[in-house]
Design a protein around this motif. Structure first.
Motif, PDB file in Angstrom:
ATOM      1  N   LYS A 169       1.006  -0.936  -0.255  1.00  0.00           N
ATOM      2  CA  LYS A 169      -0.025  -0.050   0.115  1.00  0.00           C
ATOM      3  C   LYS A 169       0.924   1.611   0.260  1.00  0.00           C
ATOM      4  CE  LYS A 169      -2.645  -0.354   3.742  1.00  0.00           C
ATOM      5  NZ  LYS A 169      -4.152  -0.881   4.279  1.00  0.00           N
ATOM      6  N   ILE A 170       0.693   1.897  -1.224  1.00  0.00           N
ATOM      7  CA  ILE A 170       0.925   3.247  -0.787  1.00  0.00           C
ATOM      8  C   ILE A 170       0.207   4.667  -1.179  1.00  0.00           C
ATOM      9  CG2 ILE A 170       2.889   4.990  -2.367  1.00  0.00           C
ATOM     10  CD1 ILE A 170       3.711   1.985  -3.325  1.00  0.00           C
ATOM     11  N   PRO A 171      -0.749   4.505   0.145  1.00  0.00           N
ATOM     12  CA  PRO A 171      -2.089   5.231  -0.206  1.00  0.00           C
ATOM     13  C   PRO A 171      -1.863   6.382  -0.295  1.00  0.00           C
ATOM     14  CG  PRO A 171      -1.380   5.299   2.652  1.00  0.00           C
ATOM     15  CD  PRO A 171      -0.169   4.484   1.505  1.00  0.00           C
ATOM     16  N   GLN A 172      -0.848   7.260  -0.420  1.00  0.00           N
ATOM     17  CA  GLN A 172      -1.078   8.769  -0.270  1.00  0.00           C
ATOM     18  C   GLN A 172      -0.825   9.169  -1.843  1.00  0.00           C
ATOM     19  OE1 GLN A 172       1.232   7.136   0.290  1.00  0.00           O
ATOM     20  NE2 GLN A 172       3.738   8.734   1.090  1.00  0.00           N
ATOM     21  N   VAL A 173      -0.603   8.455  -2.924  1.00  0.00           N
ATOM     22  CA  VAL A 173      -0.082   8.364  -4.193  1.00  0.00           C
ATOM     23  C   VAL A 173      -1.487   7.923  -5.134  1.00  0.00           C
ATOM     24  CG1 VAL A 173       1.594   9.313  -3.972  1.00  0.00           C
ATOM     25  CG2 VAL A 173       1.110   6.758  -4.275  1.00  0.00           C
ATOM     26  N   ASP A 174      -1.975   8.376  -6.574  1.00  0.00           N
ATOM     27  CA  ASP A 174      -2.913   7.718  -6.795  1.00  0.00           C
ATOM     28  C   ASP A 174      -1.800   6.204  -7.631  1.00  0.00           C
ATOM     29  OD1 ASP A 174      -1.384   8.434  -9.771  1.00  0.00           O
ATOM     30  OD2 ASP A 174      -1.722  10.175 -10.319  1.00  0.00           O
ATOM     31  N   ARG A 175      -3.020   5.287  -8.350  1.00  0.00           N
ATOM     32  CA  ARG A 175      -2.166   4.389  -8.204  1.00  0.00           C
ATOM     33  C   ARG A 175      -1.144   4.115  -9.299  1.00  0.00           C
ATOM     34  NH1 ARG A 175      -4.169  -0.132  -6.908  1.00  0.00           N
ATOM     35  NH2 ARG A 175      -3.404  -1.708  -8.008  1.00  0.00           N
ATOM     36  N   ALA A 176      -1.087   5.359 -10.364  1.00  0.00           N
ATOM     37  CA  ALA A 176       0.388   5.187 -11.308  1.00  0.00           C
ATOM     38  C   ALA A 176       1.092   5.650 -10.612  1.00  0.00           C
ATOM     39  CB  ALA A 176      -0.167   6.075 -12.771  1.00  0.00           C
ATOM     40  N   THR A 177       1.267   6.662 -10.320  1.00  0.00           N
ATOM     41  CA  THR A 177       2.501   6.699  -9.003  1.00  0.00           C
ATOM     42  C   THR A 177       2.825   5.735  -8.070  1.00  0.00           C
ATOM     43  OG1 THR A 177       1.804   9.125  -9.071  1.00  0.00           O
ATOM     44  CG2 THR A 177       3.381   8.492  -7.400  1.00  0.00           C
ATOM     45  N   GLY A 178       2.273   5.957  -8.142  1.00  0.00           N
ATOM     46  CA  GLY A 178       2.453   4.180  -6.535  1.00  0.00           C
ATOM     47  C   GLY A 178       2.802   2.588  -7.390  1.00  0.00           C
ATOM     48  N   ALA A 179       2.662   2.871  -8.397  1.00  0.00           N
ATOM     49  CA  ALA A 179       3.116   1.673  -9.201  1.00  0.00           C
ATOM     50  C   ALA A 179       4.695   2.246  -9.964  1.00  0.00           C
ATOM     51  CB  ALA A 179       1.986   1.109 -10.694  1.00  0.00           C
ATOM     52  N   ALA A 180       4.663   2.845 -10.276  1.00  0.00           N
ATOM     53  CA  ALA A 180       6.279   3.816 -10.606  1.00  0.00           C
ATOM     54  C   ALA A 180       6.972   3.586  -9.766  1.00  0.00           C
ATOM     55  CB  ALA A 180       5.547   4.475 -11.298  1.00  0.00           C
ATOM     56  N   MET A 181       6.465   3.971  -7.929  1.00  0.00           N
ATOM     57  CA  MET A 181       7.435   3.541  -6.938  1.00  0.00           C
ATOM     58  C   MET A 181       7.326   2.134  -6.689  1.00  0.00           C
ATOM     59  SD  MET A 181       5.958   7.086  -4.493  1.00  0.00           S
ATOM     60  CE  MET A 181       6.790   6.951  -3.785  1.00  0.00           C
ATOM     61  N   LEU A 182       6.394   1.452  -6.954  1.00  0.00           N
ATOM     62  CA  LEU A 182       7.224   0.256  -6.558  1.00  0.00           C
ATOM     63  C   LEU A 182       8.151  -0.500  -7.335  1.00  0.00           C
ATOM     64  CD1 LEU A 182       6.702  -2.288  -5.417  1.00  0.00           C
ATOM     65  CD2 LEU A 182       4.358  -2.869  -5.884  1.00  0.00           C
ATOM     66  N   ALA A 183       7.636  -0.205  -8.464  1.00  0.00           N
ATOM     67  CA  ALA A 183       8.616  -0.788  -9.885  1.00  0.00           C
ATOM     68  C   ALA A 183      10.368  -0.502 -10.133  1.00  0.00           C
ATOM     69  CB  ALA A 183       8.219   0.141 -11.041  1.00  0.00           C
ATOM     70  N   THR A 184      10.622   0.878  -9.046  1.00  0.00           N
ATOM     71  CA  THR A 184      11.925   1.280  -8.217  1.00  0.00           C
ATOM     72  C   THR A 184      12.231   0.632  -7.976  1.00  0.00           C
ATOM     73  OG1 THR A 184      11.034   3.645  -9.792  1.00  0.00           O
ATOM     74  CG2 THR A 184      12.898   3.424  -8.181  1.00  0.00           C
ATOM     75  N   ALA A 185      11.282   0.395  -6.343  1.00  0.00           N
ATOM     76  CA  ALA A 185      11.763  -0.002  -5.205  1.00  0.00           C
ATOM     77  C   ALA A 185      12.026  -1.523  -5.306  1.00  0.00           C
ATOM     78  CB  ALA A 185      10.608   0.114  -4.607  1.00  0.00           C
ATOM     79  N   GLU A 186      11.027  -2.050  -6.526  1.00  0.00           N
ATOM     80  CA  GLU A 186      11.367  -3.423  -6.728  1.00  0.00           C
ATOM     81  C   GLU A 186      12.630  -4.151  -7.288  1.00  0.00           C
ATOM     82  OE1 GLU A 186       7.722  -5.024  -7.773  1.00  0.00           O
ATOM     83  OE2 GLU A 186       8.632  -6.878  -7.814  1.00  0.00           O
ATOM     84  N   GLN A 187      14.086  -2.703  -7.997  1.00  0.00           N
ATOM     85  CA  GLN A 187      14.654  -2.730  -8.873  1.00  0.00           C
ATOM     86  C   GLN A 187      16.379  -2.339  -7.921  1.00  0.00           C
ATOM     87  OE1 GLN A 187      13.542   0.204 -12.081  1.00  0.00           O
ATOM     88  NE2 GLN A 187      12.008  -1.678 -13.192  1.00  0.00           N
ATOM     89  N   ARG A 188      15.999  -2.160  -6.984  1.00  0.00           N
ATOM     90  CA  ARG A 188      16.921  -1.758  -5.906  1.00  0.00           C
ATOM     91  C   ARG A 188      17.343  -2.464  -4.897  1.00  0.00           C
ATOM     92  NH1 ARG A 188      18.517   3.291  -7.070  1.00  0.00           N
ATOM     93  NH2 ARG A 188      19.314   3.896  -4.737  1.00  0.00           N
ATOM     94  N   CYS A 189      15.343  -2.419  -4.254  1.00  0.00           N
ATOM     95  CA  CYS A 189      15.778  -3.821  -3.064  1.00  0.00           C
ATOM     96  C   CYS A 189      16.325  -4.845  -3.199  1.00  0.00           C
ATOM     97  CB  CYS A 189      14.291  -4.284  -2.504  1.00  0.00           C
ATOM     98  SG  CYS A 189      13.518  -5.253  -1.400  1.00  0.00           S
ATOM     99  N   PRO A 190      17.419  -5.350  -2.365  1.00  0.00           N
ATOM    100  CA  PRO A 190      18.439  -6.361  -2.083  1.00  0.00           C
ATOM    101  C   PRO A 190      17.087  -7.796  -2.098  1.00  0.00           C
ATOM    102  CG  PRO A 190      19.389  -4.823  -1.203  1.00  0.00           C
ATOM    103  CD  PRO A 190      17.975  -4.610  -1.071  1.00  0.00           C
TER     104      PRO A 190
END
Lengths: 147, 147
Positions: free
Chosen positions: B102-123
Motif C-alpha cells: 500500500k502506498i496510500p498517499q499517491v495515485d495508482r500510476a505514481t504508486g506503481a512507478a514507485m513500487l517498480a523502482t523499489a523492486e529494482q533497488r531492494c536487495p
C-alpha cells in the motif's frame, strides 16, 4: 518448478507486516515474530533484512538436514552458519549470502550427498537458487566471523 | 546481476547461525536477533523460516519504498504485508510469497512507478526475483489475513 508440475497444496499460511520502514518494530500478525529493525549502517540497536533472510536460510537448511540425519539413523549434529554481506548495486543495493554447513558425524562424501539432498528439498534454498549472489558450502570448520 | 558488472564493495557483514534445527533458539552472532523457532505444523510457540523470509522481504521493500517517498518529498506512509504459504513440492517442500503493498498517499500510476523502482533497488526482492513462487502486488486494501 514445483508450481508448474504439482497442484498448489497449502498446509500452512502466515502473514507478516512492515509498516515502519527501516526503523521500528515489525513482525508477524500472529505475534510469534516481533523484532526491532534498524539500518545496519547506523549505530542503532536492532536486526535487519540481512539477518532475517540469513536466519531463514540457516533454519530451513538445518531443519532439512535434521530430517536427512534422521533418515540416515543419525543424531542431529549439523550446524548452518550464514554470512550476509551488503553493498551497492546498479541500481540500489545487493546482498551476498554464503551458507557454511557442518555435518561433523559423517565423512565428507556422505556429508556432501546429504547437503545436496537438503538443498533440493529446502524451500528457502529453492527460493534463492536463481541468484548468483547465494552460495552453499560444506566445511569442516566455520571461517572466522570477522565483522 | 550486479555481481557481474560491479566490483564487490561490502559495506556491512553479519553472521547468523542455526544449530538446533527446527526447534529451539537461533539468531545472529552479534545478538541483535535471537528467536525461538518451531515447526509451523506443530502446536509449539515460535517463529519459523516462513515468517523470517517474509519479514525480510517486507522490511527491505518497505525501507526501499521509504527512500522513494523521501525522494518524492512525501511522508512515509507505505506498508508492506507479505503472505507466506507452505506446502509439498517434488522433492521436499516449497514456499509461496505474495507481497501486498500500500502506498496510500499517491495515485495508482505514481504508486506503481514507485513500487517498480523499489523492486529494482531492494536487495531481497532481487534475491527472490528468479523464483516463480514470489509475487509483488500494489493494492488499495490488504486481503483478509485468513489463516
Amino acid at each position: 518448478m514445483g508450481a508448474k508440475t504439482m497442484a498448489k497444496d497449502v498446509k500452512y499460511t502466515t502473514w507478516v507486516e512492515n509498516e515502519v520502514g527501516i526503523q521500528g518494530v515489525a513482525g508477524s500478525l500472529d505475534g510469534e515474530l516481533a523484532v526491532t529493525v534498524s539500518s545496519p549502517l547506523k549505530p542503532v540497536a536492532g536486526t535487519n533484512p540481512e539477518q532475517l533472510i540469513g536466519l531463514s536460510l540457516a533454519t530451513c537448511l538445518n531443519a532439512t538436514l535434521q530430517a536427512e540425519e534422521k533418515r540416515h539413523g543419525l543424531l542431529h549434529e549439523s550446524v548452518v552458519r550464514v554470512k550476509v554481506e551488503f553493498g551497492p548495486d546498479e541500481p540500489g543495493y545487493q546482498f551476498w549470502l554464503t551458507a557454511y554447513v557442518k555435518i561433523p558425524q559423517v565423512d565428507r562424501a556422505t556429508g556432501a550427498a546429504m547437503l545436496a539432498t537438503a538443498e533440493q528439498r529446502c524451500p528457502v534454498a529453492k527460493l534463492l537458487a536463481g541468484s548468483a549472489n547465494v552460495q552453499v558450502q560444506l566445511v569442516d570448520e566455520f571461517p572466522e566471523a570477522e565483522a
